[in-house]
Write a protein that holds these residues in place. Structure first.
Motif, PDB file in Angstrom:
ATOM      1  N   ASP A 321       0.854  -1.191   0.000  1.00 13.57           N
ATOM      2  CA  ASP A 321       0.000   0.000   0.000  1.00 13.57           C
ATOM      3  C   ASP A 321       0.890   1.243   0.000  1.00 13.57           C
ATOM      4  O   ASP A 321       1.731   1.415   0.886  1.00 13.57           O
ATOM      5  N   ASP A 323      -0.032   4.648  -0.026  1.00 14.32           N
ATOM      6  CA  ASP A 323      -0.440   5.777   0.796  1.00 14.32           C
ATOM      7  C   ASP A 323      -1.725   5.410   1.531  1.00 14.32           C
ATOM      8  O   ASP A 323      -2.231   4.294   1.426  1.00 14.32           O
ATOM      9  N   GLU A 325      -4.723   6.502   1.054  1.00 16.55           N
ATOM     10  CA  GLU A 325      -5.859   6.272   0.157  1.00 16.55           C
ATOM     11  C   GLU A 325      -5.855   4.839  -0.361  1.00 16.55           C
ATOM     12  O   GLU A 325      -6.888   4.167  -0.380  1.00 16.55           O
ATOM     13  N   ASP A 326      -4.666   4.348  -0.769  1.00 23.70           N
ATOM     14  CA  ASP A 326      -4.557   2.958  -1.211  1.00 23.70           C
ATOM     15  C   ASP A 326      -4.892   2.003  -0.079  1.00 23.70           C
ATOM     16  O   ASP A 326      -5.561   0.985  -0.283  1.00 23.70           O
ATOM     17  N   SER A 328      -6.835   2.501   2.481  1.00 21.91           N
ATOM     18  CA  SER A 328      -8.266   2.505   2.765  1.00 21.91           C
ATOM     19  C   SER A 328      -9.034   1.672   1.733  1.00 21.91           C
ATOM     20  O   SER A 328      -9.911   0.877   2.091  1.00 21.91           O
ATOM     21  N   ASP A 329      -8.694   1.849   0.447  1.00 21.61           N
ATOM     22  CA  ASP A 329      -9.379   1.095  -0.606  1.00 21.61           C
ATOM     23  C   ASP A 329      -9.065  -0.396  -0.519  1.00 21.61           C
ATOM     24  O   ASP A 329      -9.952  -1.241  -0.648  1.00 21.61           O
TER      25      ASP A 329
END
Length: 426
Positions: A321, A323, A325-326, A328-329
């Motif tokens: 991952d 960051d 954002e990655d 979380s997704d």
């Protein structure tokens, strides 16, 4: 007292001799902007004069409200305000203009490496350039399917790409006997959608888990994956390299889990443990319509727990991952895995609409209906959001790991001729 007055007179006379009256700067009071006056909600600071006593008529915001161009010297604010208060509004008018003009003119330069553009350059067109080039050349995507016979591997691949791309549709007969050993069979197709061409290669593994003795049945699969890495590596170290090296490396491995509702087989755990560090493994529960919703959720939780206890990491791995954002997704995806899917290449009429599904005595199981199965989640994840990332992880992580290992073992590879790198017809 007389001496003090005499010194003051002498000082004034001395200053008059040095700076003639015609050269001395006169206070210049600029015109008052119409929006400067009483404080407003957007400007809560009241107007203040720069001259001593506030009689100069020139308004100045407090030091904290004075904008400073990025990269200019920090002493300009303190110099302008402090110097102006000490010498009067007139001196501030000339000195401030010269001082700010010298520092702020010509654009802003950031000490951290960034800069503020003064006009349009066209950097954002690189995305369009990449899109046009990709549409011309196309790209490769290689997917492997592994699992016991009868779990619907070929049907699911056909459903994913809405084309007859499986091995069954390339000359496979239903009366084909189960091979004595695990075989590797690859079929390639060129798909085109919206002007974008993709060379899709589906690698099937008939015979996996179907034998009486399944010891080491993962070795032919592991060997095939490493052979593709080796083929790509030899092309890279060749003196005369091709402009575009053919990419036959496996980007994704769909592992089909038997919907027993109990637990994973020891063969399933052993296979994923041995290959999880050389290929992107995505576990899926096949023929999920054979279980109720409650059974399916319990089975998914049990599978996730067994994989965690065995130390098996499936794609997308947490360590990759990039960051928040990655993360979380990908966390949402990891919580939904393994995907419970149903495949079908047949259409039925449901509510005046043609849908892909499986017809049973109780009704029609709609493949793309999220209330019936998780096929739509798998398709969106595999093709619409993470297809490029699958290729990048394969190249930057798995292939680089193999490449480093090979170069360390042999002390480097010798350049080879082009005859040794011809692709074999599988």
């Amino acid at each position: 007292m007389q001496k003090g007055k005499q010194k003051k007179v002498d000082w004034i006379k001395y200053m008059s001799d040095i700076v003639p009256p015609e050269v001395r700067p006169k206070p210049v009071v600029p015109a008052k902007p119409p929006n400067v006056g009483a404080p407003s909600p957007s400007n809560p600071f009241p107007p203040q004069g720069l001259g001593i006593g506030g009689g100069g008529g020139v308004s100045a915001p407090p030091p904290s409200a004075i904008p400073v161009p990025i990269g200019t010297h920090s002493h300009s604010v303190g110099h302008n305000v402090g110097h102006g208060v000490g010498h009067g509004a007139g001196h501030v008018g000339g000195h401030t203009a010269a001082h700010n003009g010298g520092h702020a003119h010509g654009g802003s330069h950031s000490s951290s490496g960034g800069s503020t553009l003064l006009g349009y350059i066209g950097i954002d067109t690189i995305i369009e350039q990449m899109r046009k080039k990709t549409m011309k050349t196309g790209f490769d995507f290689n997917i492997m399917v592994v699992g016991h016979s009868g779990l619907g591997k070929s049907t699911l691949v056909n459903t994913l790409f809405k084309s007859q791309v499986s091995r069954r549709n390339a000359g496979w007969a239903r009366d084909e006997k189960i091979p004595k050993t695990v075989e590797i069979k690859a079929v390639s197709h060129v798909l085109e959608e919206g002007g974008v061409k993709m060379k899709l290669t589906v690698v099937d593994t008939p015979g996996f888990g179907d034998l009486i003795n399944n010891d080491n049945c993962w070795e032919p699969i592991s060997k095939y994956i490493n052979e593709q890495y080796e083929k790509f590596l030899k092309e890279e170290v060749n003196i005369t390299r091709k402009k575009r090296i053919p990419d036959t490396r496996v980007h994704c491995c769909l592992f089909f889990i038997n919907p027993t509702g109990h637990s994973l087989h020891s063969l399933d755990l052993e296979f994923m443990k041995r290959l999880s560090h050389s290929v992107n493994i995505i576990p899926v529960i096949a023929k999920a319509d054979t279980m109720t919703i409650e059974e399916r959720q319990e089975f998914k939780q049990r599978v996730r727990k067994e994989l965690e206890m065995a130390g098996i990491e499936f794609y997308p791995q947490k360590e990759f991952d990039e960051d928040m954002e990655d993360k979380s997704d990908n966390d949402k995806i990891r919580e939904a895995m393994p995907f419970a899917v149903v495949g079908s290449d047949k259409e039925y009429q449901v509510n005046n609409k043609r849908v892909l599904g499986r017809k049973t005595a109780w009704g029609i199981v709609e493949v793309e209906n999220p209330n019936h199965c998780e096929f739509a989640l798998l398709r969106d994840f595999l093709i619409r959001s993470h297809l490029q990332d699958l290729k990048e992880v394969t190249h930057n992580i798995h292939y680089e790991t193999y490449r480093a290992k090979r170069l360390n073992e042999n002390g480097g590879l010798h350049p080879i001729s082009s005859n040794d790198t011809q692709e074999s017809n599988l």
